[in-house]
Design a protein around this motif. Structure first.
Motif, PDB file in Angstrom:
ATOM      1  N   SER A  55      -1.111  -2.528  -0.707  1.00 48.49           N
ATOM      2  CA  SER A  55       0.010  -2.461  -1.745  1.00 48.49           C
ATOM      3  C   SER A  55      -0.005  -3.660  -2.982  1.00 48.49           C
ATOM      4  O   SER A  55       0.208  -3.245  -4.165  1.00 48.49           O
ATOM      5  N   MET A  95      -2.438   7.319  -4.664  1.00 51.63           N
ATOM      6  CA  MET A  95      -1.426   6.963  -3.850  1.00 51.63           C
ATOM      7  C   MET A  95      -0.886   8.140  -3.259  1.00 51.63           C
ATOM      8  O   MET A  95      -0.601   9.214  -4.011  1.00 51.63           O
ATOM      9  N   SER A  97       1.894  10.244  -2.302  1.00 48.75           N
ATOM     10  CA  SER A  97       3.408  10.151  -2.479  1.00 48.75           C
ATOM     11  C   SER A  97       4.176  11.556  -2.320  1.00 48.75           C
ATOM     12  O   SER A  97       5.318  11.448  -2.805  1.00 48.75           O
ATOM     13  N   THR A 107       7.632   9.141  -3.169  1.00 50.12           N
ATOM     14  CA  THR A 107       7.977   7.656  -3.023  1.00 50.12           C
ATOM     15  C   THR A 107       6.761   7.130  -3.693  1.00 50.12           C
ATOM     16  O   THR A 107       5.591   7.447  -3.474  1.00 50.12           O
ATOM     17  N   GLN A 109       4.681   3.539  -2.961  1.00 51.62           N
ATOM     18  CA  GLN A 109       4.453   2.711  -1.539  1.00 51.62           C
ATOM     19  C   GLN A 109       4.821   1.415  -1.671  1.00 51.62           C
ATOM     20  O   GLN A 109       3.741   0.381  -1.292  1.00 51.62           O
ATOM     21  N   SER A 125      11.407   2.133  -2.113  1.00 50.53           N
ATOM     22  CA  SER A 125      10.347   3.110  -2.511  1.00 50.53           C
ATOM     23  C   SER A 125      10.517   4.126  -3.416  1.00 50.53           C
ATOM     24  O   SER A 125       9.621   4.781  -4.057  1.00 50.53           O
TER      25      SER A 125
END
Length: 204
Positions: A55, A95, A97, A107, A109, A125
Motif C-alpha cells: 500500500s 487494486m 476493490s 474499498t 486498500q 478504506s
C-alpha cells in the motif's frame, strides 16, 4: 501488522510508527530490512499506513505524479483526494476493490493515519476520514497505544513523549509491533482570530 499513532498538543502535530514487518509468524525487525518505513511524506503531510507494505509503495508511486490532485487539509478534502485516486489505482495498480457481501461501496486498500499542519486524521478504506482533537492509533497494537496515550496525555507537555508512550506500550504487548520507532513532527497552523466588530459611528 503494525502500530501507527498520531497526537497533537501545544501547537505541534506528531505521527509515529513501529518498524517491524511480519510474514505470518515470521518477524522482520528493522535491522534486517532497508525499506522499513511505514510513513511517507507528501508535501507538508505525513501519512502512515497499516496492513500490507504494498500500500505504501502504491501510494508513493501514485503521488509521485505532481499533476495528481492532493489536499489533506480537512476530512472533506481527504475524501476527495482518495476518491479521485481510487479510479487510477484500479486502472494502473490493479487494486482489488470489489466489495464483500453486505458492503455498499468499493474499498480502497488504505487504512492509516495522517498528520499535517491542519491537524491529525484517520484514513479509512471507504476513503472517508476523521479528525481528532488529541490523539488516535491504528493497527494491531491500537488498543494498547490508545490506553497509554490516554494515561499520559494530560501529564506530558511534549507531544513526542505522548507518541512514544503509545508505541512503547504497543511494542511491549502486541506481537505485530516492534521497536525502533519512526517519529515525525510538524507545527500546526494557528486558527485565525476573528476581528472584533467595529462600532458604528454616531451621526451628528
Amino acid at each position: 501488522m503494525s502500530t501507527i499513532v498520531v497526537a497533537q498538543k501545544n501547537g505541534v502535530a506528531c505521527i509515529g510508527a513501529d518498524t517491524m514487518s511480519s510474514l505470518g509468524s515470521l518477524r522482520q525487525r528493522a535491522h534486517h530490512v532497508v525499506n522499513k518505513s511505514k510513513i511517507t511524506k507528501l508535501g507538508d503531510t505525513y501519512v502512515g499506513l497499516t496492513g500490507t507494505t504494498t500500500s505504501l509503495v502504491v501510494m508513493n508511486s501514485y503521488f509521485a505524479n505532481p499533476e495528481r490532485p492532493r489536499d489533506f487539509s480537512s476530512t472533506d478534502m481527504i475524501f476527495e483526494t482518495f476518491r479521485h485516486a481510487h479510479h487510477w489505482m484500479k486502472a494502473e495498480y490493479f487494486m482489488a476493490s470489489m466489495p464483500d457481501k453486505g458492503e455498499e461501496y468499493e474499498t480502497t486498500q488504505f487504512y492509516g493515519l495522517i498528520a499535517n499542519p491542519h491537524g491529525i486524521f484517520a484514513l479509512y478504506s471507504y476513503r472517508s476520514a476523521q479528525q481528532f482533537h488529541k490523539f488516535w492509533a491504528a493497527g494491531s497494537g491500537r488498543d494498547f497505544a490508545l490506553g497509554a496515550m490516554h494515561t499520559v496525555y494530560d501529564q506530558y507537555e511534549d507531544v513526542v513523549d505522548i507518541v512514544k508512550a503509545g508505541l512503547q506500550a504497543s511494542a511491549e504487548f502486541d506481537g505485530g509491533t516492534g521497536a525502533p520507532f519512526e517519529i515525525h513532527t510538524c507545527p500546526l497552523i494557528a486558527p485565525a482570530k476573528s476581528k472584533p466588530a467595529k462600532k458604528a459611528r454616531r451621526s451628528a
